[in-house]
Write a protein that holds these residues in place. Structure first.
Motif, short mmCIF file in Angstrom:
data_model
loop_
_atom_site.label_atom_id
_atom_site.label_comp_id
_atom_site.label_asym_id
_atom_site.label_seq_id
_atom_site.Cartn_x
_atom_site.Cartn_y
_atom_site.Cartn_z
N ALA A 92 6.14 -7.86 -11.27
CA ALA A 92 5.41 -6.83 -10.54
C ALA A 92 4.97 -7.35 -9.18
CB ALA A 92 4.21 -6.35 -11.35
N VAL A 93 4.39 -8.53 -9.15
CA VAL A 93 3.94 -9.10 -7.87
C VAL A 93 5.14 -9.35 -6.97
CG1 VAL A 93 2.81 -11.08 -6.78
CG2 VAL A 93 1.89 -10.13 -8.91
N ARG A 94 6.23 -9.85 -7.53
CA ARG A 94 7.44 -10.10 -6.72
C ARG A 94 7.95 -8.80 -6.10
NH1 ARG A 94 13.21 -13.14 -7.98
NH2 ARG A 94 14.33 -12.12 -6.29
N LEU A 115 15.47 1.57 -9.37
CA LEU A 115 15.37 1.34 -10.81
C LEU A 115 16.17 0.11 -11.23
CD1 LEU A 115 14.53 2.26 -13.67
CD2 LEU A 115 16.55 3.74 -13.69
N VAL A 116 17.39 -0.01 -10.71
CA VAL A 116 18.24 -1.16 -11.04
C VAL A 116 17.63 -2.45 -10.51
CG1 VAL A 116 20.47 -2.23 -10.56
CG2 VAL A 116 20.36 0.17 -11.24
N PHE A 117 17.07 -2.39 -9.30
CA PHE A 117 16.45 -3.56 -8.70
C PHE A 117 15.32 -4.10 -9.58
CE2 PHE A 117 13.63 -5.03 -4.95
CZ PHE A 117 14.02 -6.34 -5.12
N GLY A 118 14.44 -3.20 -10.02
CA GLY A 118 13.33 -3.62 -10.88
C GLY A 118 13.81 -4.14 -12.22
N ASN A 126 15.34 -7.79 -11.91
CA ASN A 126 14.37 -8.88 -11.82
C ASN A 126 13.57 -9.04 -13.11
OD1 ASN A 126 14.94 -9.81 -9.22
ND2 ASN A 126 13.68 -8.25 -8.27
N LEU A 127 13.25 -7.92 -13.76
CA LEU A 127 12.49 -8.00 -15.00
C LEU A 127 13.30 -8.68 -16.09
CD1 LEU A 127 9.89 -7.27 -16.48
CD2 LEU A 127 10.89 -5.05 -17.03
N SER A 128 14.57 -8.32 -16.22
CA SER A 128 15.40 -8.95 -17.25
C SER A 128 15.67 -10.41 -16.91
CB SER A 128 16.72 -8.18 -17.40
OG SER A 128 17.40 -8.07 -16.17
#
Length: 301
Positions: A63-65, A97-100, A103-105
């Motif tokens: 989230a911070v990133r 959506l794909v960007f988030g 990074n999350l995965s």
């Protein structure tokens, strides 16, 4: 070389950098130094962010990133959001959506299988895009070598974390999707505005996530510093370094060097986080990197 074969580079900023970079000058050594700095900064950022996992978890760090990435790209791209049409917004929203998710995965995989293995498996996404664009036998051999390296990395062992590896492969799929979506957005949105708007969308999506993390796991000062540092090192520094680099080196050399990121990730994970790898893992990483290197060095144009 086809444009498709030069894509395995830092996903967050590749499109924005290419849009902003002017004609190259004649100082390649400075460009090489910038490439080294960009790669190390990106992996050090991921390693630094993992230090905040015990408090914020991968979700909080991501989230911070995303917030930092949005600030950087919105400042550079300066998208005119009011002028966007519905046809432009649809791929931009999907790109955010794909960007988030990417990074999350990835950060979830780093938490479970370590930095080196996570980044190596994620790299299979852009590598697959590059190799799929070719019909040469050599590239087919490179694909087989990369696939063998991936199989060796994921071979069943008592300590194998299949969830972590699955998250890394999800990040690979997202990275490949990110490349394809960036092409689509670049055709209908001028300059870096599309990437900047997508980063802003992703940051907005993570606002409630960040609030939930803060309520459930009150952050310490140290964890916030680590998370912000991760955002700066993996967002602002690579973007500026890549912008500087593309003015000084050919795009093929840039893509070739960026393919070494799995090796840098493994080295940073070992030195900074104490995540040692066995000879089989190092050999697998080397096979995947070599497959990309051979493919890029053997192409023309």
């Amino acid at each position: 070389m086809r444009a498709e074969a030069a894509e395995p580079v830092t996903p967050t900023y590749r499109t924005a950098v290419a849009a902003e970079a002017p004609e190259r000058d004649r100082r390649p050594l400075a460009g090489v130094a910038a490439m080294v700095g960009s790669g190390l900064s990106n992996q050090l950022g991921a390693a630094t962010g993992s230090l905040a996992f015990p408090v914020l978890g991968p979700v909080g760090v991501v989230a911070v990133r995303q917030y930092v990435a949005a600030l950087v790209l919105l400042a550079v791209g300066r998208p005119r959001l009011r002028d966007f049409t519905g046809r432009q917004w649809r791929p931009v929203l999907l790109l955010g959506l794909v960007f988030g998710t990417m990074n999350l995965s990835l950060y979830g995989a780093i938490d479970r299988v370590g930095l080196g293995l996570a980044v190596t498996l994620e790299f299979l996404g852009p590598l697959a895009i590059a190799l799929a664009a070719s019909r040469r036998r050599l590239d087919a051999c490179c694909a087989v070598a990369a696939g063998a390296g991936a199989v060796a990395l994921m071979r069943p062992q008592p300590s194998t974390d299949y969830v972590g590896m699955g998250l890394a492969l999800l990040a690979a799929v997202c990275w490949a999707s990110y490349i394809l979506l960036n092409r689509a957005v670049g055709r209908i949105v001028p300059g870096a505005q599309g990437s900047a708007a997508a980063a802003g969308v992703s940051a907005l999506m993570f606002l409630p996530v960040g609030a939930f993390v803060v309520v459930r796991h009150p952050p310490t000062a140290g964890s916030v510093v680590y998370a912000v540092a991760a955002g700066v090192l993996s967002s602002a520094v690579p973007y500026l370094a890549d912008l500087f680099t593309l003015r000084r080196v050919p795009a093929r050399a840039f893509g070739l060097f960026m393919s070494v990121n799995p090796v840098l990730a493994a080295a940073v994970g070992w030195v900074v986080l104490g995540q040692g790898l066995g000879w089989t893992e190092w050999a697998s990483i080397g096979a995947i990197v070599a497959a990309n290197a051979v493919s890029m060095l053997s192409t023309r144009g």
